[in-house]
Scaffold this active site. Structure first.
Site, PDB file in Angstrom:
ATOM      1  N   SER A  10       0.845  -1.197   0.000  1.00 42.91           N
ATOM      2  CA  SER A  10       0.000   0.000   0.000  1.00 42.91           C
ATOM      3  C   SER A  10       0.876   1.241   0.000  1.00 42.91           C
ATOM      4  O   SER A  10       1.666   1.455   0.930  1.00 42.91           O
ATOM      5  CB  SER A  10      -0.884  -0.001   1.253  1.00 42.91           C
ATOM      6  OG  SER A  10      -1.457   1.279   1.412  1.00 42.91           O
ATOM      7  N   HIS A  35      -1.263  -1.319  -4.148  1.00 42.88           N
ATOM      8  CA  HIS A  35      -2.544  -1.028  -3.495  1.00 42.88           C
ATOM      9  C   HIS A  35      -2.650   0.479  -3.267  1.00 42.88           C
ATOM     10  O   HIS A  35      -1.756   1.092  -2.667  1.00 42.88           O
ATOM     11  CB  HIS A  35      -2.612  -1.782  -2.168  1.00 42.88           C
ATOM     12  CG  HIS A  35      -3.931  -1.720  -1.474  1.00 42.88           C
ATOM     13  ND1 HIS A  35      -5.014  -2.487  -1.843  1.00 42.88           N
ATOM     14  CD2 HIS A  35      -4.359  -0.965  -0.427  1.00 42.88           C
ATOM     15  CE1 HIS A  35      -6.044  -2.220  -1.040  1.00 42.88           C
ATOM     16  NE2 HIS A  35      -5.672  -1.297  -0.170  1.00 42.88           N
ATOM     17  N   ASP A  37      -4.991   3.371  -1.627  1.00 38.69           N
ATOM     18  CA  ASP A  37      -6.085   3.644  -0.688  1.00 38.69           C
ATOM     19  C   ASP A  37      -6.660   5.017  -0.950  1.00 38.69           C
ATOM     20  O   ASP A  37      -5.973   6.030  -0.789  1.00 38.69           O
ATOM     21  CB  ASP A  37      -5.552   3.577   0.746  1.00 38.69           C
ATOM     22  CG  ASP A  37      -5.277   2.144   1.168  1.00 38.69           C
ATOM     23  OD1 ASP A  37      -6.194   1.312   1.045  1.00 38.69           O
ATOM     24  OD2 ASP A  37      -4.143   1.865   1.588  1.00 38.69           O
ATOM     25  N   MET A  39      -9.467   7.755   0.104  1.00 41.86           N
ATOM     26  CA  MET A  39     -10.303   8.100   1.270  1.00 41.86           C
ATOM     27  C   MET A  39     -10.972   9.456   1.071  1.00 41.86           C
ATOM     28  O   MET A  39     -10.366  10.368   0.521  1.00 41.86           O
ATOM     29  CB  MET A  39      -9.422   8.176   2.515  1.00 41.86           C
ATOM     30  CG  MET A  39      -8.609   6.920   2.742  1.00 41.86           C
ATOM     31  SD  MET A  39      -7.622   7.083   4.217  1.00 41.86           S
ATOM     32  CE  MET A  39      -6.699   5.551   4.160  1.00 41.86           C
ATOM     33  N   HIS A  69      -8.510   0.745  -3.817  1.00 43.96           N
ATOM     34  CA  HIS A  69      -9.455   0.489  -2.708  1.00 43.96           C
ATOM     35  C   HIS A  69     -10.180   1.795  -2.389  1.00 43.96           C
ATOM     36  O   HIS A  69      -9.596   2.709  -1.816  1.00 43.96           O
ATOM     37  CB  HIS A  69      -8.620  -0.019  -1.517  1.00 43.96           C
ATOM     38  CG  HIS A  69      -9.388  -0.201  -0.249  1.00 43.96           C
ATOM     39  ND1 HIS A  69      -8.774  -0.419   0.968  1.00 43.96           N
ATOM     40  CD2 HIS A  69     -10.732  -0.204   0.012  1.00 43.96           C
ATOM     41  CE1 HIS A  69      -9.690  -0.559   1.913  1.00 43.96           C
ATOM     42  NE2 HIS A  69     -10.873  -0.411   1.377  1.00 43.96           N
ATOM     43  N   MET A  71     -12.484   3.958  -0.353  1.00 43.16           N
ATOM     44  CA  MET A  71     -13.142   4.117   0.960  1.00 43.16           C
ATOM     45  C   MET A  71     -13.959   5.402   0.888  1.00 43.16           C
ATOM     46  O   MET A  71     -13.559   6.452   1.399  1.00 43.16           O
ATOM     47  CB  MET A  71     -12.086   4.175   2.063  1.00 43.16           C
ATOM     48  CG  MET A  71     -11.470   2.819   2.353  1.00 43.16           C
ATOM     49  SD  MET A  71      -9.919   2.928   3.255  1.00 43.16           S
ATOM     50  CE  MET A  71      -8.788   3.043   1.888  1.00 43.16           C
ATOM     51  N   MET A 140     -11.173  -6.352   5.705  1.00 46.52           N
ATOM     52  CA  MET A 140     -10.346  -5.403   6.462  1.00 46.52           C
ATOM     53  C   MET A 140      -9.998  -6.023   7.817  1.00 46.52           C
ATOM     54  O   MET A 140     -10.881  -6.531   8.519  1.00 46.52           O
ATOM     55  CB  MET A 140     -11.105  -4.089   6.693  1.00 46.52           C
ATOM     56  CG  MET A 140     -11.378  -3.262   5.447  1.00 46.52           C
ATOM     57  SD  MET A 140      -9.919  -2.827   4.484  1.00 46.52           S
ATOM     58  CE  MET A 140      -8.897  -1.984   5.695  1.00 46.52           C
ATOM     59  N   GLY A 145      -8.875   3.735   7.381  1.00 47.12           N
ATOM     60  CA  GLY A 145      -8.648   5.176   7.544  1.00 47.12           C
ATOM     61  C   GLY A 145      -7.175   5.508   7.704  1.00 47.12           C
ATOM     62  O   GLY A 145      -6.720   6.543   7.229  1.00 47.12           O
ATOM     63  N   PHE A 146      -6.431   4.624   8.356  1.00 46.67           N
ATOM     64  CA  PHE A 146      -5.031   4.922   8.640  1.00 46.67           C
ATOM     65  C   PHE A 146      -4.170   3.675   8.511  1.00 46.67           C
ATOM     66  O   PHE A 146      -4.628   2.577   8.841  1.00 46.67           O
ATOM     67  CB  PHE A 146      -4.884   5.483  10.065  1.00 46.67           C
ATOM     68  CG  PHE A 146      -5.665   6.751  10.258  1.00 46.67           C
ATOM     69  CD1 PHE A 146      -5.122   7.982   9.911  1.00 46.67           C
ATOM     70  CD2 PHE A 146      -6.971   6.709  10.731  1.00 46.67           C
ATOM     71  CE1 PHE A 146      -5.869   9.146  10.050  1.00 46.67           C
ATOM     72  CE2 PHE A 146      -7.721   7.869  10.875  1.00 46.67           C
ATOM     73  CZ  PHE A 146      -7.165   9.098  10.529  1.00 46.67           C
ATOM     74  N   GLY A 147      -2.938   3.885   8.054  1.00 42.16           N
ATOM     75  CA  GLY A 147      -1.966   2.801   8.057  1.00 42.16           C
ATOM     76  C   GLY A 147      -1.401   2.654   9.472  1.00 42.16           C
ATOM     77  O   GLY A 147      -1.675   3.470  10.360  1.00 42.16           O
ATOM     78  N   GLY A 148      -0.628   1.609   9.673  1.00 38.77           N
ATOM     79  CA  GLY A 148       0.103   1.454  10.930  1.00 38.77           C
ATOM     80  C   GLY A 148      -0.720   1.014  12.132  1.00 38.77           C
ATOM     81  O   GLY A 148      -0.259   1.135  13.260  1.00 38.77           O
ATOM     82  N   ASP A 178      -6.300  -6.726   4.440  1.00 40.68           N
ATOM     83  CA  ASP A 178      -5.742  -5.364   4.444  1.00 40.68           C
ATOM     84  C   ASP A 178      -5.782  -4.787   5.854  1.00 40.68           C
ATOM     85  O   ASP A 178      -6.853  -4.609   6.423  1.00 40.68           O
ATOM     86  CB  ASP A 178      -6.593  -4.507   3.487  1.00 40.68           C
ATOM     87  CG  ASP A 178      -6.093  -3.073   3.341  1.00 40.68           C
ATOM     88  OD1 ASP A 178      -5.054  -2.729   3.935  1.00 40.68           O
ATOM     89  OD2 ASP A 178      -6.756  -2.314   2.605  1.00 40.68           O
ATOM     90  N   GLY A 179      -4.605  -4.486   6.390  1.00 36.62           N
ATOM     91  CA  GLY A 179      -4.513  -3.780   7.664  1.00 36.62           C
ATOM     92  C   GLY A 179      -3.707  -4.526   8.707  1.00 36.62           C
ATOM     93  O   GLY A 179      -4.059  -5.636   9.097  1.00 36.62           O
ATOM     94  N   GLY A 180      -2.581  -3.928   9.125  1.00 34.20           N
ATOM     95  CA  GLY A 180      -1.784  -4.490  10.214  1.00 34.20           C
ATOM     96  C   GLY A 180      -1.070  -5.778   9.877  1.00 34.20           C
ATOM     97  O   GLY A 180      -0.695  -6.546  10.780  1.00 34.20           O
ATOM     98  N   GLY A 200       1.254  -2.089   4.098  1.00 29.59           N
ATOM     99  CA  GLY A 200       1.801  -0.740   3.954  1.00 29.59           C
ATOM    100  C   GLY A 200       3.062  -0.610   4.775  1.00 29.59           C
ATOM    101  O   GLY A 200       4.183  -0.760   4.276  1.00 29.59           O
TER     102      GLY A 200
HETATM  103  C1  DX5 Z   1      -6.317   1.355   5.817  1.00 29.27           C
HETATM  104  C2  DX5 Z   1      -5.852   0.994   4.427  1.00 29.27           C
HETATM  105  C3  DX5 Z   1      -4.712   0.053   4.367  1.00 29.27           C
HETATM  106  C4  DX5 Z   1      -3.453   0.530   4.979  1.00 29.27           C
HETATM  107  C5  DX5 Z   1      -2.619  -0.651   5.370  1.00 29.27           C
HETATM  108  O1  DX5 Z   1      -7.373   2.226   5.706  1.00 29.27           O
HETATM  109  O2  DX5 Z   1      -6.912   0.400   3.718  1.00 29.27           O
HETATM  110  O3  DX5 Z   1      -4.446  -0.339   3.020  1.00 29.27           O
HETATM  111  O4  DX5 Z   1      -2.704   1.347   4.140  1.00 29.27           O
HETATM  112  O5  DX5 Z   1      -1.550  -0.166   6.063  1.00 29.27           O
HETATM  113  P1  DX5 Z   1      -0.789  -1.026   7.138  1.00 29.27           P
HETATM  114  O6  DX5 Z   1      -0.244  -2.202   6.415  1.00 29.27           O
HETATM  115  O7  DX5 Z   1       0.247  -0.096   7.641  1.00 29.27           O
HETATM  116  O8  DX5 Z   1      -1.796  -1.417   8.187  1.00 29.27           O
HETATM  117 ZN    ZN Z   2      -6.576  -0.546   1.584  1.00 31.58          ZN
END
Ligand code: DX5
Ligand code: ZN
Length: 220
Positions: A10, A35, A37, A39, A69, A71, A140, A145-148, A178-180, A200
């Protein structure tokens, strides 16, 4: 039926001042999927990239596969724009109020692959009606909404259920997570049935370990 495993880094976790270089890193790691994202500040409490960014990256790296993706509360209003920009696959969420089924049809009509996405709290049964018409279903593993953020282990059962549904329905859509995602949890996701992995933070900070963990799990 087994899909080849794809990792889709991502770019939200990349360097936003040099996004093309982030795609370059993905290509340099021998990967094809990117990927993106998108938003809207309504469906999720953050803003990110629009079709202009997809267009610029597609022109810099035309051979990459852009996994977009959305959102958005109103994704159906932007299918054409992202398709023209160079998206290869467009995923839309099942939660907002808009014509989901017609939007999935439109994605195919404009010649792109389609995906349906659900948030951690949405039951997997909610997307059953859409599965016959999608190329990918995205689960998900964080609130978007946020990475990390940290991986929510409750998604593991959902992966197993979705895989069972796919078998029972005789379908072949991809199962994306997707996520974490980290080198420590990706193996369990693959064993449960994930074939498409969004990462990501982990890809851009710890890419070699992630790739190694994916290779090890896919060899089993
Ligand atoms: C969250 C995104 C994810 C995000 C993943 O809203 O859809 O794609 O970028 O990031 P990580 O891998 O850091 O959780
Ligand atoms: Zn995503």
């Amino acid at each position: 039926m087994v899909n080849v495993i794809e990792i889709a880094p991502s770019i939200l976790g990349g360097d936003h001042s040099r996004l093309a270089d982030s795609v370059g890193k993905i290509a340099g790691a021998g990967l094809k999927w990117v990927h993106v994202d998108v938003m809207d500040g309504h469906f999720v409490p953050n803003l990110s990239f629009g079709p202009g960014v997809v267009k610029a990256l597609k022109s810099a790296y035309p051979d990459m596969f852009y996994d977009v993706h959305l959102m958005l509360d109103n994704p159906h209003l932007y299918i054409d724009a992202f398709a023209r920009a160079g998206a290869d696959l467009i995923s839309v969420h099942a939660e907002p109020e808009y014509p989901v089924s017609a939007t999935l049809d439109e994605i195919h009509l404009v010649g792109k692959k389609s995906g349906i996405v659900i948030n951690p709290k949405t039951p997997v049964g909610d997307i059953a009606p859409y599965l016959p018409k999608v190329d990918l279903a995205l689960l998900m593993s964080v609130q978007p909404g946020f990475g990390g953020q940290s991986f929510d282990v409750a998604v593991l059962e959902k992966i197993s259920s979705l895989r069972r549904m796919r078998e029972e329905m005789g379908l072949s859509f991809r199962i994306e997570i997707d996520g974490g995602i980290t080198a420590s949890n990706v193996g369990e996701c693959i064993r449960r049935g994930v074939d498409t992995i969004v990462a990501g933070t982990e890809f851009f900070k710890n890419g070699a370990s992630l790739l190694k963990a994916v290779l090890e799990a896919s060899a089993l």
